[in-house]
Design a protein around this motif. Structure first.
Motif, PDB file in Angstrom:
ATOM      1  N   SER A 281       0.813  -1.349   0.072  1.00  0.00           N
ATOM      2  CA  SER A 281      -0.067   0.064   0.020  1.00  0.00           C
ATOM      3  C   SER A 281       0.884   1.097  -0.101  1.00  0.00           C
ATOM      4  CB  SER A 281      -0.819   0.011   1.219  1.00  0.00           C
ATOM      5  OG  SER A 281      -1.444  -1.257   1.353  1.00  0.00           O
TER       6      SER A 281
ATOM      7  N   ALA B  45      -2.277  -7.839  -4.846  1.00  0.00           N
ATOM      8  CA  ALA B  45      -2.645  -6.522  -3.856  1.00  0.00           C
ATOM      9  C   ALA B  45      -2.082  -5.281  -4.687  1.00  0.00           C
ATOM     10  CB  ALA B  45      -2.049  -6.712  -2.739  1.00  0.00           C
TER      11      ALA B  45
ATOM     12  N   ASN C 119      -4.187  -4.511  -7.416  1.00  0.00           N
ATOM     13  CA  ASN C 119      -5.350  -3.896  -7.105  1.00  0.00           C
ATOM     14  C   ASN C 119      -5.103  -2.224  -6.694  1.00  0.00           C
ATOM     15  OD1 ASN C 119      -6.983  -6.105  -7.628  1.00  0.00           O
ATOM     16  ND2 ASN C 119      -7.332  -6.296  -5.391  1.00  0.00           N
TER      17      ASN C 119
ATOM     18  N   ALA D 192      -5.735 -16.488   2.767  1.00  0.00           N
ATOM     19  CA  ALA D 192      -7.046 -15.777   2.762  1.00  0.00           C
ATOM     20  C   ALA D 192      -7.238 -14.527   3.310  1.00  0.00           C
ATOM     21  CB  ALA D 192      -8.063 -16.648   3.375  1.00  0.00           C
ATOM     22  N   VAL D 193      -6.608 -13.344   2.747  1.00  0.00           N
ATOM     23  CA  VAL D 193      -6.569 -12.156   3.307  1.00  0.00           C
ATOM     24  C   VAL D 193      -7.551 -11.138   2.512  1.00  0.00           C
ATOM     25  CG1 VAL D 193      -4.412 -12.292   4.596  1.00  0.00           C
ATOM     26  CG2 VAL D 193      -4.496 -11.592   1.992  1.00  0.00           C
ATOM     27  N   VAL D 194      -8.111 -10.133   3.103  1.00  0.00           N
ATOM     28  CA  VAL D 194      -8.437  -9.091   2.283  1.00  0.00           C
ATOM     29  C   VAL D 194      -7.452  -8.215   1.724  1.00  0.00           C
ATOM     30  CG1 VAL D 194     -10.356  -7.326   2.419  1.00  0.00           C
ATOM     31  CG2 VAL D 194     -10.487  -9.494   3.971  1.00  0.00           C
ATOM     32  N   LEU D 195      -7.511  -7.908   0.342  1.00  0.00           N
ATOM     33  CA  LEU D 195      -6.588  -7.200  -0.336  1.00  0.00           C
ATOM     34  C   LEU D 195      -6.807  -5.660  -0.023  1.00  0.00           C
ATOM     35  CD1 LEU D 195      -5.977  -8.751  -3.629  1.00  0.00           C
ATOM     36  CD2 LEU D 195      -4.822  -9.148  -1.603  1.00  0.00           C
ATOM     37  N   PRO D 196      -5.974  -5.044   0.453  1.00  0.00           N
ATOM     38  CA  PRO D 196      -6.035  -3.364   0.706  1.00  0.00           C
ATOM     39  C   PRO D 196      -6.823  -2.768  -0.297  1.00  0.00           C
ATOM     40  CG  PRO D 196      -3.836  -4.062   0.814  1.00  0.00           C
ATOM     41  CD  PRO D 196      -4.542  -5.393   0.547  1.00  0.00           C
ATOM     42  N   ASP D 197      -7.496  -1.881  -0.142  1.00  0.00           N
ATOM     43  CA  ASP D 197      -7.979  -0.851  -1.023  1.00  0.00           C
ATOM     44  C   ASP D 197      -7.090   0.124  -1.415  1.00  0.00           C
ATOM     45  OD1 ASP D 197     -10.448  -2.362  -1.467  1.00  0.00           O
ATOM     46  OD2 ASP D 197     -11.469  -1.241   0.262  1.00  0.00           O
TER      47      ASP D 197
END
Lengths: 567, 333
Positions: free
Chosen positions: A13, A40, A43, A157-162
């Motif tokens: 990020s 990531a 994204n 299994a992680v939430v990718l940062p926005d």
């Protein structure tokens, strides 16, 4: 979710937030976890951002652009090709197997980064040994050096940062800079680059959190993500007794001329931050520090110093072959090969776009070069009781003389010692003779003679050297009287057998070797050993300076090998 | 983005001095910089190149000819008109090939028109400027040999691939390297005029100041440059004055004698050490606007000129700078 992956995602990020200031990241180990980080990054960066992979075999023209020679000759006009470094502008350059990247390619990429070509560099490091790292020229220019080898499948299994909309740049205040500088000092990070990168990372971290100015949380993140992996010493621990200072002369002299070190640190408010950074030092860096090998630039050259052919060295003339892949077209020789056939070829129908001269593929000539492949001298020193009693000091003297010779030729040396129960690699291949001398000086004597072990260890080192394209040269200093067998049991006969077997295996591997007999009176054992090894045998009678000289010149005979393009 | 201003570099006094001496007298023969990565070596060299006033170059000339040199130019640039250009700064990448450095046959032209044309390499690009080589100790010996040869003669002679070309290549060679990662052969070291040892500033305040200035430069390089323009200007004046004064600067016999004494006391072989020491003292005195060269000038530059030439026992760990300082203290106390 483990900390390593979470940290890597934070780093991604930050990188997406200020790519120019942060340069890039290195991901060591962790196969699938790396893909998560790359996803990531995908994204986080605006669409469309080019992602390009840099294969290790890329040639200069493909990397930086230029004339496509084979196509040009075929078409009879100039065919230009764009280089990868131009294609990737504004995007992400991914280097797989970065620890094996050749130094000339690394040099080009580093230069492109310095010129502000505007790409993010992602190094995928598959090295396993501590000194198998990507080229230092690139490691210096990226901000994050992250380890993913501890990440488990369940963590993936992680939430990718926005993506976060860019804010105005947060301000960096004096306190934050001072805190970063203090932490860097405590960790022994002397280079200015990591410090500047840490400041940029702190800034980006504050921006991500939507703050207008940097604060201690940002410093903490920057120290953990940027500075910890570059530590060359452990910060003084306020609770535990201070760790023994590493035996690195450079570091010692530095801490001497620094009156602030150790005195004022415990009183600083940054203590907690330093503790956090200390906890974030990766285990392999800790090991390096513990073994005193963490110099401020403690990265091996990896495959970078491998002998290359087809590009450099003394010219040997041309031979038929296709240009590209490192071989350069010998234009004059190519023309010379094509001209005699012109009357015949002119009778054939004219291909579209043909130039005045008709070429065929087998006219092409490439240049050949001869280059001296780097030699690595591997010393295997018998430090057992029998040798120590008589001649260890003199053996050390001989090694030093050979070292001095190696210095002139800039070859590398490695040092194996065997005594007591087994053999030990005292010094992996290095050009630093100061270190070699120190390792040798600290070598104690006494105990049994595990000769077989010593030979086997020297062979392992030689194998590793050869795998990197360098020429190993083995020097054994021993009296040849083995009394510890390969399985660590005592017994002269068994030990001698094992030593002979190890020696024959070495001969089969085809390495050059010299056995220097350091017993007071030359004995048949050492001569037999040399014979089994197909090595030169050199008795070293007492304090004979001339014999020593001969030994030195024998050992340092340069190895010249003609290089084969495409080899 | 504008280059970092020379005067805004924190510390690095020795490196800055060596660069200024080389700018005043480019014939000094190159500067070798020993030190770690990230110590601002290339920043300092780049900053100096950016600081120097623009030079006049024949337009479109690939050999960077000055107006009065164009008659001997292999590129036949005498028909074009002179234009202003900034002093070139060429960064030689690690792993550069001989072709790229020396120049080679221009394949494009050879294929298109069948002409045999020389494609100038990095040496031609560095003409009248700086050639910076990071990690010169990792460069192949034959390339280092070649570079030092050209640097000393000021001319690049190419005899290969059916080409026979010679062109001017006068530049200040700046090599850098970390001796812990391998050393240059002593023969090569001896051919460098000056050598400096750089360290990163260790004091926290200095390091904070560096970070502050870099951040300010990153945020607004033009404005940052403007704030340092005055100090940069005075350095520029100092160089220009030094260059004017250099020709008339003479070295008294007493100083020559000092130089010879010092060289023999520290054990420097060969003439090169003495000659460079003398040249460096002259350039330093010119920079300081002195009337004549004095002993203090000589002693001030002695470590720069001699440090890398000491006959060295590889296994002796005491630094060469310390040995020179000891000799100075003994001889000239």
């Amino acid at each position: 979710m483990t900390g390593a992956l979470a940290d890597a995602l934070i780093a991604a990020s930050l990188l997406a937030r200020s790519p120019a200031a942060l340069g890039g990241l290195c991901l060591r180990g962790g196969g699938p976890a790396r893909d998560v980080v790359l996803d990531a990054l995908h994204n986080l960066l605006p669409d469309p951002t080019p992602f390009r992979r840099l294969p290790g075999h890329i040639d200069d023209d493909r990397l930086s652009g230029g004339t496509d020679i084979a196509a040009s000759l075929a078409a009879g006009t100039v065919v230009l090709q764009r280089g990868l470094l131009q294609d990737v502008r504004g995007g992400v350059l991914v280097v797989p197997m970065a620890e094996r990247l050749r130094s000339d390619i690394a040099g080009r990429v580093a230069q492109a980064m310095d010129d502000g070509q505007g790409f993010v560099l992602v190094l995928l490091d598959d090295g396993t040994e501590a000194d198998e790292r990507p080229p230092p020229a690139l490691m210096e220019r990226i901000t994050f050096d992250l380890r993913l080898d501890s990440v488990r499948a369940a963590d993936l299994a992680v939430v990718l940062p926005d993506r976060v909309e860019p804010l105005a740049s947060p301000s960096l205040d004096q306190e934050v800079l001072k805190a970063l500088a203090t932490i860097a000092e405590a960790l022994g990070v002397t280079s200015m680059r990591p410090l500047l990168q840490a400041a940029a990372a702190a800034c980006a971290h504050a921006a991500l959190a939507g703050r207008g100015s940097t604060e201690m949380a940002d410093v903490e993140a920057a120290a953990r993500l940027v500075l910890a992996s570059r530590a060359t010493r452990l910060p003084p621990d306020p609770e535990a007794p201070p760790p023994a200072p590493p035996e690195d002369e450079a570091q010692e002299s530095e801490s001497h001329d620094d009156p602030e070190d150790g005195e004022s640190l415990p009183e600083l408010p940054e203590d907690l931050l330093i503790e956090a950074a200390r906890a974030a030092i990766p285990p392999d860096v800790l090991n390096l520090i513990a073994s005193g090998r963490a110099t401020r630039s403690a990265h091996g050259g990896g495959a970078g110093r491998r002998a290359r052919s087809g590009l450099r060295g003394k010219s040997l003339g041309a031979r038929p072959g296709m240009p590209g892949g490192g071989a350069r077209l010998a234009l004059v020789d190519t023309l010379r090969a094509a001209i005699p056939w012109q009357p015949l070829r002119q009778r054939e129908p004219v291909p579209i776009g043909a130039g005045p001269i008709r070429f065929r593929r087998d006219d092409l000539r490439v240049r050949r070069f001869e280059e001296r492949s780097a030699t690595v001298t591997v010393f295997s020193v018998d430090a057992s009781g029998s040798a120590a009693l008589s001649r260890l000091a003199e053996a050390k003297g001989a090694v030093e003389l050979i070292l001095a010779q190696a210095y002139v030729k800039r070859s590398e040396v490695a040092l194996v010692a065997f005594r007591g129960e087994g053999a030990e690699l005292l010094l992996p291949p290095t050009r630093s003779l100061t270190r070699a001398k120190r390792a040798l000086g600290a070598l104690p004597g006494g105990g049994g003679t595990p000769l077989a072990d010593g030979i086997a260890m020297a062979r392992q080192v030689a194998d590793a050297v050869a795998a990197r394209g360098r020429t190993p040269m083995l020097v054994f200093l021993t009296d040849g009287s083995a009394n510890i067998a390969a399985d660590r049991s005592r017994g002269r006969a068994r030990a001698q057998d094992d030593a002979q077997r190890a020696a024959r295996a070495l001969a089969a591997a085809g390495y050059d070797a010299v056995v220097i007999d350091i017993s007071p009176r030359p004995r048949p054992e050492a001569a037999r050993l040399a014979q089994a090894m197909r090595a030169r045998y050199l008795p070293l009678p007492l304090a004979d300076a001339k014999a020593l000289k001969t030994a030195v010149s024998l050992v340092s005979t340069p190895e010249r090998t003609p290089s084969r393009p495409g080899a | 983005m504008a280059r970092f201003p020379f005067s805004a570099i924190v510390g690095q006094d020795e490196m800055k001095l060596a660069l200024l001496i080389a700018a005043v007298d480019p014939a000094i023969g190159g500067v070798m910089v020993f030190g770690d990565r990230g110590t601002g070596k290339s920043t300092a060299a780049r900053a100096l190149a950016a600081l120097l006033p623009p030079i006049m170059v024949m337009e479109g000339c690939r050999f960077g000819c000055a107006p009065d040199e164009s008659s001997a130019c292999p590129g036949q640039c005498s028909a074009s008109k002179p234009v202003k250009r900034s002093v070139p700064f060429v960064d030689l990448p690690l792993g550069a090939t001989e072709d790229r450095v020396l120049g080679s046959l221009d394949l494009e032209r050879a294929l298109r028109t069948g002409e045999k044309v020389f494609e100038p390499g990095l040496l031609a690009r560095a003409h009248r400027g700086f050639l910076y080589i990071d990690e010169i100790n990792l460069l192949e010996d034959h390339l280092v040999d070649l570079l030092l040869d050209v640097a000393a003669s000021g001319e690049n002679v190419v005899e290969r691939e059916g080409l026979s070309v010679r062109h001017r290549a006068r530049f200040v060679l700046i090599g850098s390297g970390n001796p812990e990662e391998g050393e240059l052969r002593p023969q090569l070291l001896d051919r460098f005029g000056l050598s400096v040892e750089v360290r990163t500033p260790r004091a926290i305040d200095d390091r904070v100041e560096i970070m502050r200035r870099c951040a300010a430069h990153d945020a607004d390089s033009i404005g940052f440059g403007a704030r340092w323009a005055e100090e940069d200007g005075s350095i520029l004046q100092q160089i220009a004055r030094g260059q004017r004064k250099l020709a008339r600067m003479d070295v008294p016999d007493a100083v020559l004698l000092d130089a010879a004494q010092l060289c023999s006391a520290v054990g420097v072989d060969g003439l090169r050490g003495e000659l460079t020491l003398m040249r460096a003292s002259r350039a330093y005195a010119a920079l300081k606007a002195a009337k004549t060269v004095r002993r203090e000038h000589l002693l001030h530059v002695a470590p720069l000129a001699l440090r890398h030439r000491l006959r060295r026992d590889v296994l002796d760990e005491s630094g060469s700078t310390a040995r020179i300082e000891r000799a100075i203290a003994e001889q000239f106390a």
